[in-house]
Design a protein around this motif. Structure first.
Motif, PDB file in Angstrom:
ATOM      1  N   THR A  15      98.870   9.062   9.975  1.00 46.68           N
ATOM      2  CA  THR A  15      97.716   8.741  10.816  1.00 46.68           C
ATOM      3  C   THR A  15      96.976  10.010  11.200  1.00 46.68           C
ATOM      4  OG1 THR A  15      98.832   6.798  11.699  1.00 46.68           O
ATOM      5  CG2 THR A  15      97.018   7.686  13.002  1.00 46.68           C
ATOM      6  N   ALA A  16      97.711  11.045  11.604  1.00 48.90           N
ATOM      7  CA  ALA A  16      97.089  12.311  12.006  1.00 48.90           C
ATOM      8  C   ALA A  16      96.357  12.958  10.836  1.00 48.90           C
ATOM      9  CB  ALA A  16      98.146  13.257  12.566  1.00 48.90           C
ATOM     10  N   ALA A  42      91.350  14.651   8.244  1.00 47.19           N
ATOM     11  CA  ALA A  42      90.751  14.860   6.925  1.00 47.19           C
ATOM     12  C   ALA A  42      89.231  14.978   7.082  1.00 47.19           C
ATOM     13  CB  ALA A  42      91.101  13.700   5.999  1.00 47.19           C
ATOM     14  N   ALA A  43      88.612  15.780   6.249  1.00 49.13           N
ATOM     15  CA  ALA A  43      87.163  15.965   6.337  1.00 49.13           C
ATOM     16  C   ALA A  43      86.407  14.676   6.031  1.00 49.13           C
ATOM     17  CB  ALA A  43      86.718  17.071   5.387  1.00 49.13           C
ATOM     18  N   VAL A  53      85.123  12.495  12.502  1.00 46.94           N
ATOM     19  CA  VAL A  53      84.661  13.293  13.633  1.00 46.94           C
ATOM     20  C   VAL A  53      85.546  14.524  13.839  1.00 46.94           C
ATOM     21  CG1 VAL A  53      84.293  13.270  16.133  1.00 46.94           C
ATOM     22  CG2 VAL A  53      83.701  11.270  14.772  1.00 46.94           C
ATOM     23  N   PHE A  54      86.855  14.361  13.653  1.00 52.74           N
ATOM     24  CA  PHE A  54      87.795  15.458  13.890  1.00 52.74           C
ATOM     25  C   PHE A  54      88.228  16.155  12.601  1.00 52.74           C
ATOM     26  CE2 PHE A  54      88.479  12.524  17.489  1.00 52.74           C
ATOM     27  CZ  PHE A  54      88.075  13.376  18.507  1.00 52.74           C
ATOM     28  N   GLY A  55      87.486  15.955  11.516  1.00 50.48           N
ATOM     29  CA  GLY A  55      87.843  16.549  10.230  1.00 50.48           C
ATOM     30  C   GLY A  55      88.035  18.053  10.315  1.00 50.48           C
ATOM     31  N   ASN A  56      89.222  18.503   9.991  1.00 52.30           N
ATOM     32  CA  ASN A  56      89.586  19.932   9.959  1.00 52.30           C
ATOM     33  C   ASN A  56      89.422  20.650  11.296  1.00 52.30           C
ATOM     34  OD1 ASN A  56      90.188  19.821   7.161  1.00 52.30           O
ATOM     35  ND2 ASN A  56      88.013  20.007   6.705  1.00 52.30           N
ATOM     36  N   GLU A  57      89.367  19.903  12.411  1.00 53.73           N
ATOM     37  CA  GLU A  57      89.165  20.546  13.712  1.00 53.73           C
ATOM     38  C   GLU A  57      90.444  21.149  14.283  1.00 53.73           C
ATOM     39  OE1 GLU A  57      87.259  19.676  18.119  1.00 53.73           O
ATOM     40  OE2 GLU A  57      87.110  18.158  16.569  1.00 53.73           O
ATOM     41  N   PHE A  58      91.573  20.490  14.063  1.00 49.15           N
ATOM     42  CA  PHE A  58      92.843  20.955  14.615  1.00 49.15           C
ATOM     43  C   PHE A  58      93.815  21.263  13.493  1.00 49.15           C
ATOM     44  CE2 PHE A  58      91.351  17.405  17.403  1.00 49.15           C
ATOM     45  CZ  PHE A  58      90.797  18.194  18.398  1.00 49.15           C
ATOM     46  N   GLN A  59      94.748  22.162  13.784  1.00 48.76           N
ATOM     47  CA  GLN A  59      95.841  22.409  12.854  1.00 48.76           C
ATOM     48  C   GLN A  59      96.941  21.410  13.186  1.00 48.76           C
ATOM     49  OE1 GLN A  59      97.196  26.465  12.613  1.00 48.76           O
ATOM     50  NE2 GLN A  59      99.093  25.863  11.611  1.00 48.76           N
TER      51      GLN A  59
END
Length: 167
Positions: A73-74, A79-80, A89-95
């Motif tokens: 899920t995460a 994913a971009a 919206v959160f694509g590649n924002e967090f490690q």
């Protein structure tokens, strides 16, 4: 892993007498399944953190910590592009950090440690790093080697982390 388990996941008591994740610290998200809305809520909670004088500290979340049950899920959330060809919206924002120590359904958002301290680690004075001792013995063809590490870790700032205990 011991520091992660004892100093974050076990929700230790902080110096002010409250648990690391508590209503008093305003760093708990409403228990919800990990999705775009839940992650958005966690990010907003972190952005709303204030210093001791009541000023917003404008934290930037850097890590999303989940257990193996939430990994797929995460990865989809981070994913971009989505499976439908749109952009996340959160694509590649967090490690993404995944640990089997994280309880099923739980997720954590952790601020960039270069922006704010979250877990402090320390070594015994004069013993920074692994200490190695060797001993030559006459009765054994070889060398005895012993290695040990005097290390401690402590969560020191609740403002740097947000927990969502899942649905």
């Amino acid at each position: 892993e011991v520091a992660l388990k004892n100093q974050i996941l076990d929700n230790p008591t902080m110096g002010d007498g409250n648990a690391l994740f508590s209503g008093a610290h305003l760093n708990e998200a409403t228990g919800a399944a990990l999705d775009e809305a839940a992650l958005s809520d966690m990010k907003e909670i972190m952005r709303d953190q204030q210093d001791s004088q009541g000023r917003f500290i404008e934290l930037t979340p850097r890590y999303l910590l989940v257990g193996p049950d939430q990994e797929t899920t995460a990865r989809k959330l981070l994913a971009a592009q989505s499976n439908q060809g749109g952009f996340n919206v959160f694509g590649n924002e967090f490690q993404l950090l995944v640990s089997s120590l994280v309880a099923d359904g739980d997720s954590y958002l952790i601020a960039d440690p270069t922006q704010i301290e979250n877990v402090e680690y320390a070594y015994l004075e004069g013993a920074r790093g692994v200490q190695v001792e060797t001993e030559d013995t006459f009765d054994v063809l070889g060398i005895k080697i012993r290695a040990y590490l005097d290390f401690a870790a402590k969560a020191i700032n609740w403002r740097s982390m947000v927990r969502n205990d899942g649905a």
